[in-house]
Design an enzyme around this catalytic site. Structure first.
Site, PDB file in Angstrom:
ATOM      1  N   SER A  63       0.859  -1.185   0.000  1.00 36.07           N
ATOM      2  CA  SER A  63       0.000   0.000   0.000  1.00 36.07           C
ATOM      3  C   SER A  63       0.897   1.238   0.000  1.00 36.07           C
ATOM      4  O   SER A  63       1.735   1.394   0.883  1.00 36.07           O
ATOM      5  CB  SER A  63      -0.878  -0.038   1.257  1.00 36.07           C
ATOM      6  OG  SER A  63      -1.658   1.127   1.364  1.00 36.07           O
TER       7      SER A  63
ATOM      8  N   LYS B 252      -0.842  -0.865  -4.555  1.00 37.01           N
ATOM      9  CA  LYS B 252      -2.086  -0.142  -4.227  1.00 37.01           C
ATOM     10  C   LYS B 252      -1.737   1.301  -3.941  1.00 37.01           C
ATOM     11  O   LYS B 252      -0.871   1.576  -3.101  1.00 37.01           O
ATOM     12  CB  LYS B 252      -2.737  -0.813  -3.019  1.00 37.01           C
ATOM     13  CG  LYS B 252      -3.680   0.044  -2.189  1.00 37.01           C
ATOM     14  CD  LYS B 252      -4.425  -0.815  -1.171  1.00 37.01           C
ATOM     15  CE  LYS B 252      -4.690  -0.072   0.132  1.00 37.01           C
ATOM     16  NZ  LYS B 252      -5.354  -0.938   1.135  1.00 37.01           N
TER      17      LYS B 252
ATOM     18  N   LYS C 103      -2.889   4.923  -2.564  1.00 36.11           N
ATOM     19  CA  LYS C 103      -3.880   5.671  -1.797  1.00 36.11           C
ATOM     20  C   LYS C 103      -4.294   6.866  -2.645  1.00 36.11           C
ATOM     21  O   LYS C 103      -3.428   7.549  -3.225  1.00 36.11           O
ATOM     22  CB  LYS C 103      -3.263   6.146  -0.484  1.00 36.11           C
ATOM     23  CG  LYS C 103      -3.011   5.009   0.496  1.00 36.11           C
ATOM     24  CD  LYS C 103      -4.319   4.412   0.991  1.00 36.11           C
ATOM     25  CE  LYS C 103      -4.108   3.520   2.197  1.00 36.11           C
ATOM     26  NZ  LYS C 103      -5.381   2.963   2.713  1.00 36.11           N
TER      27      LYS C 103
ATOM     28  N   ASP D 144      -7.088   2.952  -3.313  1.00 38.34           N
ATOM     29  CA  ASP D 144      -7.855   2.943  -2.055  1.00 38.34           C
ATOM     30  C   ASP D 144      -8.178   4.377  -1.668  1.00 38.34           C
ATOM     31  O   ASP D 144      -7.275   5.177  -1.421  1.00 38.34           O
ATOM     32  CB  ASP D 144      -7.033   2.262  -0.951  1.00 38.34           C
ATOM     33  CG  ASP D 144      -7.810   2.097   0.350  1.00 38.34           C
ATOM     34  OD1 ASP D 144      -8.985   2.526   0.411  1.00 38.34           O
ATOM     35  OD2 ASP D 144      -7.239   1.533   1.310  1.00 38.34           O
TER      36      ASP D 144
ATOM     37  N   GLU E 223     -10.997   0.659  -3.835  1.00 37.70           N
ATOM     38  CA  GLU E 223     -11.364   0.276  -2.472  1.00 37.70           C
ATOM     39  C   GLU E 223     -12.063   1.441  -1.781  1.00 37.70           C
ATOM     40  O   GLU E 223     -11.560   2.560  -1.773  1.00 37.70           O
ATOM     41  CB  GLU E 223     -10.067  -0.097  -1.754  1.00 37.70           C
ATOM     42  CG  GLU E 223     -10.219  -0.751  -0.404  1.00 37.70           C
ATOM     43  CD  GLU E 223      -8.834  -1.082   0.198  1.00 37.70           C
ATOM     44  OE1 GLU E 223      -7.832  -1.155  -0.551  1.00 37.70           O
ATOM     45  OE2 GLU E 223      -8.767  -1.253   1.421  1.00 37.70           O
TER      46      GLU E 223
ATOM     47  N   ASP F  69     -13.848  -2.075   2.213  1.00 39.35           N
ATOM     48  CA  ASP F  69     -12.964  -2.268   3.365  1.00 39.35           C
ATOM     49  C   ASP F  69     -13.762  -1.828   4.600  1.00 39.35           C
ATOM     50  O   ASP F  69     -14.412  -2.653   5.264  1.00 39.35           O
ATOM     51  CB  ASP F  69     -11.686  -1.432   3.147  1.00 39.35           C
ATOM     52  CG  ASP F  69     -10.755  -1.368   4.358  1.00 39.35           C
ATOM     53  OD1 ASP F  69     -11.111  -1.877   5.425  1.00 39.35           O
ATOM     54  OD2 ASP F  69      -9.650  -0.780   4.258  1.00 39.35           O
TER      55      ASP F  69
ATOM     56  N   LYS G 246     -10.020  -7.594   6.871  1.00 37.12           N
ATOM     57  CA  LYS G 246      -9.101  -7.252   7.960  1.00 37.12           C
ATOM     58  C   LYS G 246      -9.671  -7.866   9.226  1.00 37.12           C
ATOM     59  O   LYS G 246     -10.763  -7.473   9.668  1.00 37.12           O
ATOM     60  CB  LYS G 246      -9.009  -5.733   8.139  1.00 37.12           C
ATOM     61  CG  LYS G 246      -8.267  -5.002   7.046  1.00 37.12           C
ATOM     62  CD  LYS G 246      -8.216  -3.518   7.345  1.00 37.12           C
ATOM     63  CE  LYS G 246      -7.572  -2.772   6.191  1.00 37.12           C
ATOM     64  NZ  LYS G 246      -7.718  -1.308   6.347  1.00 37.12           N
TER      65      LYS G 246
ATOM     66  N   GLY H 129      -4.307  -4.752   5.584  1.00 36.52           N
ATOM     67  CA  GLY H 129      -3.269  -4.559   6.594  1.00 36.52           C
ATOM     68  C   GLY H 129      -3.560  -3.323   7.422  1.00 36.52           C
ATOM     69  O   GLY H 129      -4.310  -2.439   6.997  1.00 36.52           O
TER      70      GLY H 129
HETATM   71  O1  OSB Z   1      -7.431   1.347   4.192  1.00 33.64           O
HETATM   72  O2  OSB Z   1      -6.269  -0.383   3.890  1.00 33.64           O
HETATM   73  C1  OSB Z   1      -6.462   0.675   4.478  1.00 33.64           C
HETATM   74  C2  OSB Z   1      -3.543   1.362   6.809  1.00 33.64           C
HETATM   75  C3  OSB Z   1      -4.202   1.866   7.905  1.00 33.64           C
HETATM   76  C4  OSB Z   1      -5.555   2.012   7.852  1.00 33.64           C
HETATM   77  C5  OSB Z   1      -6.259   1.655   6.713  1.00 33.64           C
HETATM   78  C6  OSB Z   1      -5.607   1.129   5.622  1.00 33.64           C
HETATM   79  C7  OSB Z   1      -4.207   1.016   5.661  1.00 33.64           C
HETATM   80  C8  OSB Z   1      -3.399   0.572   4.551  1.00 33.64           C
HETATM   81  C9  OSB Z   1      -2.057  -0.017   4.889  1.00 33.64           C
HETATM   82  O3  OSB Z   1      -3.697   0.719   3.391  1.00 33.64           O
HETATM   83  C10 OSB Z   1      -2.049  -1.470   4.765  1.00 33.64           C
HETATM   84  C11 OSB Z   1      -0.813  -2.114   5.330  1.00 33.64           C
HETATM   85  O4  OSB Z   1      -0.731  -2.357   6.557  1.00 33.64           O
HETATM   86  O5  OSB Z   1       0.074  -2.437   4.543  1.00 33.64           O
HETATM   87 MG    MG Z   2      -8.538   0.320   2.737  1.00 32.60          MG
END
Ligand code: OSB
Ligand code: MG
Length: 368
Positions: free
Chosen positions: A135, A161, A163, A189, A214, A239, A263, A291
């Protein structure tokens, strides 16, 4: 078994680089760990709640509070605790799924260690390694993003991925596609940053062949996602909206998502995560493991979960060094884009005492 006591540990781990999302920037991970002690041994749990309630309503101080005042006392009062009973014992407390998940994880770890069984075996693993995605946070510039993505591609990650947020969506996606080509597995995402009035902008992502988008809309707007799905060709993955197997079934029935991010913390534990997997599999809906910037403890359990047969897309199960220079367990290291599923009893990893002490800011012991 009857629990002898529960230790709550607050730890603070600096991130290798700031991680920016549509809901904020993290520089350091404030975490809550749980160690349950039984007459025969111990087990470890990791609470995924973040420091602030900006991803979910739960946050780390709140999780510690509800554990100390409600959840742990309920477990300590129970005569017969097993991982499969934890959710039922804690059911009088509404919500607080991340806090409950951490406790169930610790009990499950203790139980499986005593039975000499791995998380992977207990959950129904189908393979001994998993392909990994990463991510990538919002950056200050496109050249910086290309640099960072290039580093992960070189490291062997199987999927990227990005953001996204209004103002950082089509341009970064186009730049990454132009630089790395159409074969790169790429997804985005939004962490709830859009509304249905953004349909025209989200349609501009359609030409880029993304695996999925996402959580574009807010957590409770499941019907909005179903409406959005009628206007964009990128598959929608949920998510934040998926908080249980039931909510997954509802979202699928409404046509709100074609893919689900699982998750365990968000759905109340690894056992419910398995049920989300089963519901999705029954509907032919692919899932992948999300994650929450886990330490090696949560990462170990996530990798085990990601080895179930329905996890057909690479997850956010990146290597330890994606977020941390030093992990509290033996580090998870990428090998040809994959992580090995731990096969030892329970989580298959334990905190390294010195590494844990180094990052622990507070500890409390609770017993009856
Ligand atoms: O939306 O997936 C998410 C991290 C913290 C809170 C929400 C998200 C995330 C990530 C990181 O995208 C995922 C990771 O731990 O690699
Ligand atoms: Mg997410």
């Amino acid at each position: 078994m009857k629990l002898s006591g529960v230790e709550l540990l607050r730890i603070r781990m600096p991130l290798v680089a700031p991680f920016r999302t549509s809901f904020g920037t993290q520089d350091v991970r404030e975490l809550l760990l749980v160690r349950v002690v039984t007459p025969t041994g111990e087990g470890w749990g990791e609470c995924v709640a973040l420091a602030d309630p900006h991803y979910s309503s739960e946050y780390v101080d709140g999780a510690e509070h509800v554990m100390r005042d409600y959840l742990v006392p309920a477990l300590l009062r129970a005569e017969e605790v097993s991982a499969h009973r934890v959710a039922q014992i804690l059911a009088p407390v509404k919500g607080h799924r991340m806090a409950k998940a951490a406790l169930e994880m610790a009990v499950l770890d203790a139980e499986l260690r005593a039975r000499d069984t791995s998380f992977a075996t207990a959950l129904g693993s189908a393979r001994d390694s998993v392909p990994c995605g990463v991510s990538v946070g919002i950056m200050d510039s496109i050249p910086q993003l290309i640099d960072v993505v290039g580093g992960y591609v070189d490291a062997g990650y199987a999927r990227i991925k990005l953001k996204i947020a209004p103002g950082w969506d089509v341009d970064p996606v186009r730049a990454v596609r132009e630089r790395f080509g159409d074969d790169l597995l790429l997804q985005v995402d939004a962490n709830t940053a859009y509304t249905l009035s953004d349909v025209p902008q989200l349609q501009r992502l359609d030409p880029f062949g993304l695996l999925l988008i996402e959580q574009p809309l807010e957590e409770e707007d499941v019907r909005g996602h179903a409406e959005l799905a009628r206007h964009i060709s990128t598959p929608i993955c949920l998510d934040e909206s998926i908080v249980s197997a039931r909510s997954a079934a509802d979202a699928i029935a409404l046509g709100a998502c074609r893919i689900v991010n699982i998750k365990p913390g968000r759905v109340g534990g690894y056992l419910e995560a398995r049920r989300v997997h089963d519901v999705c599999a029954a509907h032919g809906v692919p899932v992948w493991c999300g994650g929450m910037l886990e330490t090696g403890l949560g990462r170990a359990a996530n990798v085990a979960l990601a080895s179930l047969p329905g996890f057909t897309l690479p997850g956010d199960t990146s290597a330890s060094d994606r977020f941390y220079r030093t992990d509290i367990t033996e580090p998870f290291v990428l090998d040809a884009g994959r992580l090995r599923v731990p096969s030892g009893p329970g989580l298959g990893v334990t905190p390294i005492p010195e590494a844990l002490t180094e990052v622990t800011t507070r500890k409390s012991w609770l017993d009856s």
